[in-house]
Design an enzyme around this catalytic site. Structure first.
Site, PDB file in Angstrom:
ATOM      1  N   CYS A 102      36.252  39.844  34.407  1.00 44.55           N
ATOM      2  CA  CYS A 102      35.566  39.040  35.428  1.00 44.55           C
ATOM      3  C   CYS A 102      35.544  37.611  34.929  1.00 44.55           C
ATOM      4  O   CYS A 102      35.658  37.336  33.757  1.00 44.55           O
ATOM      5  CB  CYS A 102      34.122  39.517  35.619  1.00 44.55           C
ATOM      6  SG  CYS A 102      34.021  41.176  36.267  1.00 44.55           S
ATOM      7  N   GLU A 131      54.097  46.184  37.520  1.00 49.33           N
ATOM      8  CA  GLU A 131      52.773  45.558  37.635  1.00 49.33           C
ATOM      9  C   GLU A 131      52.755  44.420  38.659  1.00 49.33           C
ATOM     10  O   GLU A 131      51.687  44.054  39.153  1.00 49.33           O
ATOM     11  CB  GLU A 131      52.243  45.071  36.292  1.00 49.33           C
ATOM     12  CG  GLU A 131      52.952  43.922  35.660  1.00 49.33           C
ATOM     13  CD  GLU A 131      52.242  43.474  34.368  1.00 49.33           C
ATOM     14  OE1 GLU A 131      51.015  43.581  34.263  1.00 49.33           O
ATOM     15  OE2 GLU A 131      52.946  43.016  33.454  1.00 49.33           O
ATOM     16  N   ASN A 151      29.918  40.085  32.948  1.00 50.95           N
ATOM     17  CA  ASN A 151      31.236  40.665  32.694  1.00 50.95           C
ATOM     18  C   ASN A 151      31.042  41.699  31.601  1.00 50.95           C
ATOM     19  O   ASN A 151      30.476  41.408  30.560  1.00 50.95           O
ATOM     20  CB  ASN A 151      32.227  39.588  32.239  1.00 50.95           C
ATOM     21  CG  ASN A 151      33.597  40.186  31.898  1.00 50.95           C
ATOM     22  OD1 ASN A 151      33.964  41.233  32.403  1.00 50.95           O
ATOM     23  ND2 ASN A 151      34.332  39.520  31.026  1.00 50.95           N
ATOM     24  N   GLY A 152      31.462  42.938  31.849  1.00 49.62           N
ATOM     25  CA  GLY A 152      31.321  44.000  30.847  1.00 49.62           C
ATOM     26  C   GLY A 152      30.866  45.279  31.532  1.00 49.62           C
ATOM     27  O   GLY A 152      30.930  45.403  32.757  1.00 49.62           O
ATOM     28  N   GLU A 183      59.337  47.026  28.450  1.00 50.03           N
ATOM     29  CA  GLU A 183      58.724  45.775  28.945  1.00 50.03           C
ATOM     30  C   GLU A 183      59.256  45.437  30.329  1.00 50.03           C
ATOM     31  O   GLU A 183      58.505  45.044  31.223  1.00 50.03           O
ATOM     32  CB  GLU A 183      58.991  44.641  27.960  1.00 50.03           C
ATOM     33  CG  GLU A 183      58.554  43.264  28.400  1.00 50.03           C
ATOM     34  CD  GLU A 183      57.063  43.144  28.698  1.00 50.03           C
ATOM     35  OE1 GLU A 183      56.307  44.080  28.378  1.00 50.03           O
ATOM     36  OE2 GLU A 183      56.655  42.141  29.301  1.00 50.03           O
ATOM     37  N   HIS A 227      67.687  64.256  27.688  1.00 46.96           N
ATOM     38  CA  HIS A 227      66.630  65.256  27.401  1.00 46.96           C
ATOM     39  C   HIS A 227      65.667  65.376  28.567  1.00 46.96           C
ATOM     40  O   HIS A 227      64.491  65.663  28.367  1.00 46.96           O
ATOM     41  CB  HIS A 227      65.908  64.859  26.108  1.00 46.96           C
ATOM     42  CG  HIS A 227      66.819  64.814  24.924  1.00 46.96           C
ATOM     43  ND1 HIS A 227      67.313  65.945  24.307  1.00 46.96           N
ATOM     44  CD2 HIS A 227      67.399  63.766  24.296  1.00 46.96           C
ATOM     45  CE1 HIS A 227      68.125  65.588  23.317  1.00 46.96           C
ATOM     46  NE2 HIS A 227      68.194  64.274  23.286  1.00 46.96           N
ATOM     47  N   ARG A 277      41.304  36.323  36.098  1.00 44.63           N
ATOM     48  CA  ARG A 277      40.558  37.340  35.346  1.00 44.63           C
ATOM     49  C   ARG A 277      40.036  38.447  36.232  1.00 44.63           C
ATOM     50  O   ARG A 277      39.620  39.496  35.747  1.00 44.63           O
ATOM     51  CB  ARG A 277      39.387  36.688  34.598  1.00 44.63           C
ATOM     52  CG  ARG A 277      39.774  35.716  33.521  1.00 44.63           C
ATOM     53  CD  ARG A 277      38.536  35.114  32.860  1.00 44.63           C
ATOM     54  NE  ARG A 277      37.703  36.142  32.262  1.00 44.63           N
ATOM     55  CZ  ARG A 277      37.930  36.667  31.058  1.00 44.63           C
ATOM     56  NH1 ARG A 277      38.986  36.263  30.369  1.00 44.63           N
ATOM     57  NH2 ARG A 277      37.167  37.593  30.561  1.00 44.63           N
ATOM     58  N   TRP A 283      36.195  41.799  38.823  1.00 42.45           N
ATOM     59  CA  TRP A 283      37.150  42.887  38.726  1.00 42.45           C
ATOM     60  C   TRP A 283      36.291  44.130  38.650  1.00 42.45           C
ATOM     61  O   TRP A 283      35.604  44.366  37.660  1.00 42.45           O
ATOM     62  CB  TRP A 283      38.033  42.763  37.480  1.00 42.45           C
ATOM     63  CG  TRP A 283      39.107  43.807  37.386  1.00 42.45           C
ATOM     64  CD1 TRP A 283      40.315  43.825  38.029  1.00 42.45           C
ATOM     65  CD2 TRP A 283      39.070  45.025  36.628  1.00 42.45           C
ATOM     66  NE1 TRP A 283      41.031  44.941  37.699  1.00 42.45           N
ATOM     67  CE2 TRP A 283      40.290  45.716  36.851  1.00 42.45           C
ATOM     68  CE3 TRP A 283      38.142  45.611  35.777  1.00 42.45           C
ATOM     69  CZ2 TRP A 283      40.603  46.932  36.259  1.00 42.45           C
ATOM     70  CZ3 TRP A 283      38.433  46.818  35.175  1.00 42.45           C
ATOM     71  CH2 TRP A 283      39.652  47.479  35.423  1.00 42.45           C
ATOM     72  N   LYS A 319      56.849  44.965  33.605  1.00 44.75           N
ATOM     73  CA  LYS A 319      56.868  43.744  34.433  1.00 44.75           C
ATOM     74  C   LYS A 319      57.115  44.102  35.893  1.00 44.75           C
ATOM     75  O   LYS A 319      56.426  43.636  36.790  1.00 44.75           O
ATOM     76  CB  LYS A 319      57.980  42.807  33.945  1.00 44.75           C
ATOM     77  CG  LYS A 319      57.705  42.123  32.632  1.00 44.75           C
ATOM     78  CD  LYS A 319      56.800  40.914  32.711  1.00 44.75           C
ATOM     79  CE  LYS A 319      55.345  41.150  32.425  1.00 44.75           C
ATOM     80  NZ  LYS A 319      54.901  41.838  31.248  1.00 44.75           N
ATOM     81  N   LYS A 368      43.701  39.730  33.989  1.00 39.51           N
ATOM     82  CA  LYS A 368      44.481  39.173  32.896  1.00 39.51           C
ATOM     83  C   LYS A 368      44.062  39.703  31.532  1.00 39.51           C
ATOM     84  O   LYS A 368      44.882  39.991  30.689  1.00 39.51           O
ATOM     85  CB  LYS A 368      44.353  37.640  32.893  1.00 39.51           C
ATOM     86  CG  LYS A 368      45.143  36.951  31.797  1.00 39.51           C
ATOM     87  CD  LYS A 368      46.621  37.224  31.903  1.00 39.51           C
ATOM     88  CE  LYS A 368      47.411  36.571  30.785  1.00 39.51           C
ATOM     89  NZ  LYS A 368      48.838  36.986  30.811  1.00 39.51           N
TER      90      LYS A 368
HETATM   91  C1  AGP Z   1      51.152  42.530  30.512  1.00 39.31           C
HETATM   92  O1  AGP Z   1      51.982  41.925  31.495  1.00 39.31           O
HETATM   93  C2  AGP Z   1      49.825  42.970  31.064  1.00 39.31           C
HETATM   94  N1  AGP Z   1      49.142  41.909  31.691  1.00 39.31           N
HETATM   95  C3  AGP Z   1      48.991  43.726  30.058  1.00 39.31           C
HETATM   96  O2  AGP Z   1      49.721  44.874  29.708  1.00 39.31           O
HETATM   97  C4  AGP Z   1      48.631  42.980  28.745  1.00 39.31           C
HETATM   98  O3  AGP Z   1      49.771  42.803  27.943  1.00 39.31           O
HETATM   99  C5  AGP Z   1      47.631  43.861  27.977  1.00 39.31           C
HETATM  100  O4  AGP Z   1      46.466  44.006  28.764  1.00 39.31           O
HETATM  101  C6  AGP Z   1      47.253  43.289  26.601  1.00 39.31           C
HETATM  102  O5  AGP Z   1      46.609  42.054  26.757  1.00 39.31           O
HETATM  103  P1  AGP Z   1      46.393  41.154  25.432  1.00 39.31           P
HETATM  104  O6  AGP Z   1      47.759  40.775  24.935  1.00 39.31           O
HETATM  105  O7  AGP Z   1      45.593  39.972  25.899  1.00 39.31           O
HETATM  106  O8  AGP Z   1      45.650  41.994  24.422  1.00 39.31           O
END
Ligand code: AGP
Length: 613
Positions: free
Chosen positions: A2, A493, A101-102, A486, A509, A27, A75, A490, A608
Site C-alpha cells: 500500500c 504478470e 500498510n501491513g 524470467e 519429461h 505500490r 492493495w 514478465k 511493486k
Molecule cells: C518481478 O517483475 C515482480 N514484480 C516480482 O516478482 C518481484 O521481483 C518480487 O516481488 C521481488 O521483489 P524485490 O526484488 O523487491 O524483493
C-alpha cells in the site's frame, strides 16, 4: 503493497497528498483515500479503483486551506477493494483517522473485543480495528493512545494517525512495513511508505525502524521506541535520486523507460567497482574481509520472483568461478525448512525494494543461525540494507514499473561483480581470466544499448502473430534456464497470458505433451557450451509441429532452417548471455501486453513491493 503519504506544514495538504499518492500508486491501486483537518473537523474522501477516481471527487479550488492530512493507496489484504474498505479508517465518532500498510494478525479477536464494548465497524478490513483500538485508549494524548493500542497488536504495520483533538500533530509508527520521514526546514514534515513520494519536496529523509513511533509537527519531530518510550536519535540520509527519475520522461510507460535505462543502470552499478586495467573488483560496502571469505563454505541465495531468477543465474557463476557451493531458495520456502546454517555460511538476499517480507524474514532467520548476511539491493536505507552486515547497491534509480526490468539486469551485474570478487579473494581465477571476465561485464552495457532500438522494432513486428495466444512456453539451458523463467514471469504478470519457463532438457519429461501448432515456444539458443543440446531440444519440438520462436546468435544460419521467427543477438562473452538474452524477453512481454491493452505499469492483482507474507 500500500502507499501511505502524510504531511504537516505550510503547504496546502490536498496537492501534497495527491501528488505523493500518484508517485506511490505502483505500490497498490485497488482504491485510494485522503483525510485532512478543516475548520476543526476531519474531512475524508475515498474512492474504489485508481487514484484518478479519488481525484475526481476533490476540487481543491473550493477547499479551505488545510495543512495537515494523510493519504493512502490500497492493495487489498482483508476485504475486497471497495470504497467502504478504502483507507483512511475512523473511530466511531469520526474524530480520528488511520492509514495502514501491513497485516494485523490478531485483528479478529480485537474486533470482537471492541464490538463487545460497543464499537461499530463499517468495513471488513483489519486496519479499522486500529482506529477503534486507539479510540478506546484515547484521552488527551494521541501518542500515548497509539502506543497503548500498538502494544495489543500482533503483525506488521506502517501507520499514520490524525486526530482532531491534536490538530497540529501526526503520529507515525512502523513494524515490519517500510515508513520514511521527509524533512524540509521550512515546508514542514512529510511521511511516506516509499521515497518517490518525498522527492518533489525533500531529499532529507529518516527511515523508521521496527517498533518505532514518531510525532510530527509542522516544524519539529521526535522519534520514540514503541517498547521503552525512550527518545531516539535517528540518522538523517540524503537521497541521491531526483524527482525526474521517478517520472516517465516521455515514455508511454515506466516499464518501457526502465527497459531502455538498463545500459545506464548497468554502468552505474559497475562503475567505480572494477579497475579496467586489471579487472580487479572493489566492493568496500561489502564488509567481508579476505579471512571472512576464506571461512565461507556455503552460500545461500534467498529472494522472490524476478530477484530469485537472478539468484539462479548467480549460482552458476559463483560455483563456476569461485568454487563455493551455492543453494538457491525462494524466500517463502527458505524460512520454513530445516536450514543447515552456521558461522561459515554466507546468506545473500537479492531484492530491488529491500522490503519484501519473505526475503526479510529469511535473512533474519539466517542471521539468528549465525550466518553473515549480504544484500543486493536498489533502495538506499531500506530495511534489508540496514539489517545486513554488508550491501551491494544496484544503482539503477527508482524502479516504478511493477514488472522488474532494470533492477534485474543490474542485480545480475552486481552478482557477477560479487562472483569476481570472491574468485579473486579465493584465488580461483588467474589475473588473465579476471581481466577477461571484468571486461565482458564492462562491455555488456554498450552492447545492450546498441541493440535495444533494433530489438524493439523486430519484436513489435514478431508479436503480431502471437499476441492473442492463450499459452506460452519459454525454454533455456544452463545460464539461460533462469532467463526462460524470467521471460515467462514478465509475460504472465503484465499480459495475463499463461506462460511457463522450463529447462530445455526437461521438456521430454512431461511438458513436451503440451506442444501443438498453437502454443508458441520461445527457445533461447545462443551458440554457447550447451548449444548442441539446446538445438536437439528445439528439433524435438519442431518434430511435433511446435510453433517456435528462436532467440540465438548472430549469423547462426541453422536457426532459420528450423523456423522463420528468429531474433538474432550479437555474440558476447558466454557469461554475459543472461543479461543480453533477457532484453528480447522483456520487450516481447511489453509489446504483447500493450498490444492486448493491458495496464503495463500497474497490472491487476499485483503491487511493486510485497511487504506482507
Ligand atoms: C518481478 O517483475 C515482480 N514484480 C516480482 O516478482 C518481484 O521481483 C518480487 O516481488 C521481488 O521483489 P524485490 O526484488 O523487491 O524483493
Amino acid at each position: 503493497m500500500c502507499g501511505i503519504v502524510g504531511y504537516v506544514g505550510t503547504k496546502r495538504i490536498v496537492p501534497v497528498v495527491l501528488e505523493g499518492l500518484r508517485r506511490l500508486e505502483y505500490r497498490g491501486y485497488d482504491s485510494a483515500g485522503i483525510v485532512y483537518l478543516q475548520d476543526g473537523e476531519l474531512v475524508k474522501h475515498r474512492a474504489q479503483g485508481k487514484l484518478a477516481n479519488l481525484e475526481a471527487l476533490i476540487d481543491d479550488a473550493i477547499i479551505a486551506p488545510s495543512h495537515i492530512g494523510l493519504g493512502h493507496t490500497r492493495w487489498a489484504t482483508h476485504g475486497p477493494p471497495t470504497t467502504e474498505n478504502a483507507h483512511p479508517h475512523s473511530d466511531c465518532k469520526n474524530e480520528l483517522a488511520v492509514v495502514h500498510n501491513g497485516i494485523i494478525e490478531n485483528y479478529h479477536s480485537l474486533r470482537l473485543e471492541l464490538q463487545a464494548k460497543g464499537h461499530c465497524f463499517t468495513s471488513e478490513t483489519d486496519t479499522e480495528v486500529l482506529a477503534h483500538l486507539i479510540e478506546e485508549y484515547l484521552e488527551d494524548d494521541l501518542k500515548a493512545a497509539v502506543s497503548q493500542a500498538l502494544a495489543r497488536v500482533e503483525g506488521s504495520y506502517a501507520l499514520g494517525v490524525l486526530w482532531k483533538g491534536m490538530p497540529d500533530t501526526l503520529i507515525a509508527a512502523r513494524n515490519q512495513s517500510p515508513l520514511v520521514l521527509g524533512i524540509h526546514e521550512t515546508d514542514g514534515l512529510f511521511l511516506a511508505s516509499d521515497i518517490p513520494a518525498l522527492l518533489p519536496y525533500t531529499k532529507e529523509v529518516i527511515f523508521l525502524d521496527d517498533r518505532e513511533l514518531a510525532v510530527l509537527n509542522k516544524d519539529s519531530f521526535q522519534v520514540y521506541s514503541q517498547d521503552s518510550g525512550e527518545v531516539l536519535v535517528k540518522e538523517q540520509t540524503t537521497i541521491d535520486w531526483n524527482a525526474a527519475m521517478a517520472e516517465k520522461g516521455g515514455y508511454r510507460h515506466f516499464m518501457l523507460k526502465e527497459i531502455f535505462e538498463q545500459p545506464q543502470a548497468i554502468v552505474n552499478t559497475v562503475s567505480g567497482r572494477i579497475n579496467p586495467e586489471t579487472g580487479v573488483v572493489n566492493l568496500p560496502e561489502l564488509n567481508l574481509t579476505a579471512s571472512d571469505i576464506a571461512r565461507i563454505d556455503k552460500i545461500f541465495l534467498v529472494a522472490c520472483g524476478t530477484s530469485w531468477h537472478a539468484a539462479l543465474v548467480a549460482k552458476y557463476w559463483i560455483e563456476r568461478w569461485a568454487g563455493i557451493p551455492v543453494e538457491v531458495d525462494i524466500a517463502s520456502e527458505f524460512r520454513y525448512r530445516r536450514l543447515l546454517i552456521n558461522e561459515r555460511t554466507l546468506t545473500i538476499s537479492i531484492s530491488q525494494s529491500g522490503e519484501t517480507a519473505d526475503t526479510l524474514a529469511g535473512i533474519r532467520l539466517a542471521k539468528e543461525l549465525g550466518s553473515r548476511i549480504v544484500t543486493i539491493c536498489n533502495v538506499v536505507g531500506s530495511t534489508m540494507t540496514r539489517e545486513a552486515h554488508g550491501t551491494i547497491y544496484t544503482h539503477c534509480g527508482p524502479e516504478i514499473g511493477v514488472a522488474s526490468t532494470k533492477a534485474f539486469t543490474s542485480q545480475l551485474a552486481a552478482l557477477f561483480l560479487f562472483t569476481l570478487y570472491l574468485a579473486e579473494q579465493r584465488e580461483t581465477i588467474d589475473s588473465e581470466k579476471q581481466l577477461e571476465l571484468s571486461q565482458a561485464l564492462i562491455d555488456i552495457a554498450r552492447v545492450v544499448d546498441e541493440e535495444l532500438p533494433r530489438l524493439q522494432k523486430e519484436i513489435n513486428v514478431l508479436i503480431e502473430t502471437f499476441y492473442d495466444c492463450l499459452d506460452f512456453l519459454f525454454v533455456g539451458r544452463g545460464l539461460n534456464f533462469p532467463i526462460a523463467l524470467e521471460g515467462a514471469l514478465k509475460l504472465k504478470e503484465i499480459s495475463y497470458i499463461h506462460a511457463e519457463g522450463y529447462a530445455s532438457g526437461e521438456l521430454k519429461h512431461g511438458p513436451i505433451a503440451l506442444i501443438d501448432k498453437e502454443m508458441p515456444v520461445l527457445a533461447l539458443t545462443p551458440q554457447d557450451a550447451v548449444y548442441q543440446k539446446s538445438i536437439s531440444n528445439v528439433e524435438e519440438i519442431k518434430a511435433r509441429q511446435g510453433r517456435l520462436i528462436l532467440i540465438g546468435s548472430e549469423g547462426d544460419s541453422h536457426l532459420r532452417t528450423i523456423t522463420d521467427d528468429v531474433i538474432e543477438l550479437p555474440r558476447v562473452h558466454e557469461e554475459m548471455n543472461p543479461i543480453l538474452y533477457t532484453i528480447p524477453a522483456q520487450l516481447l512481454a511489453y509489446a504483447i501486453a500493450t498490444r492486448r491493452g493491458c495496464d503495463v505499469d500497474q497490472p491487476r492483482n499485483l503491487a511493486k513491493s510485497v511487504t506482507v507474507e
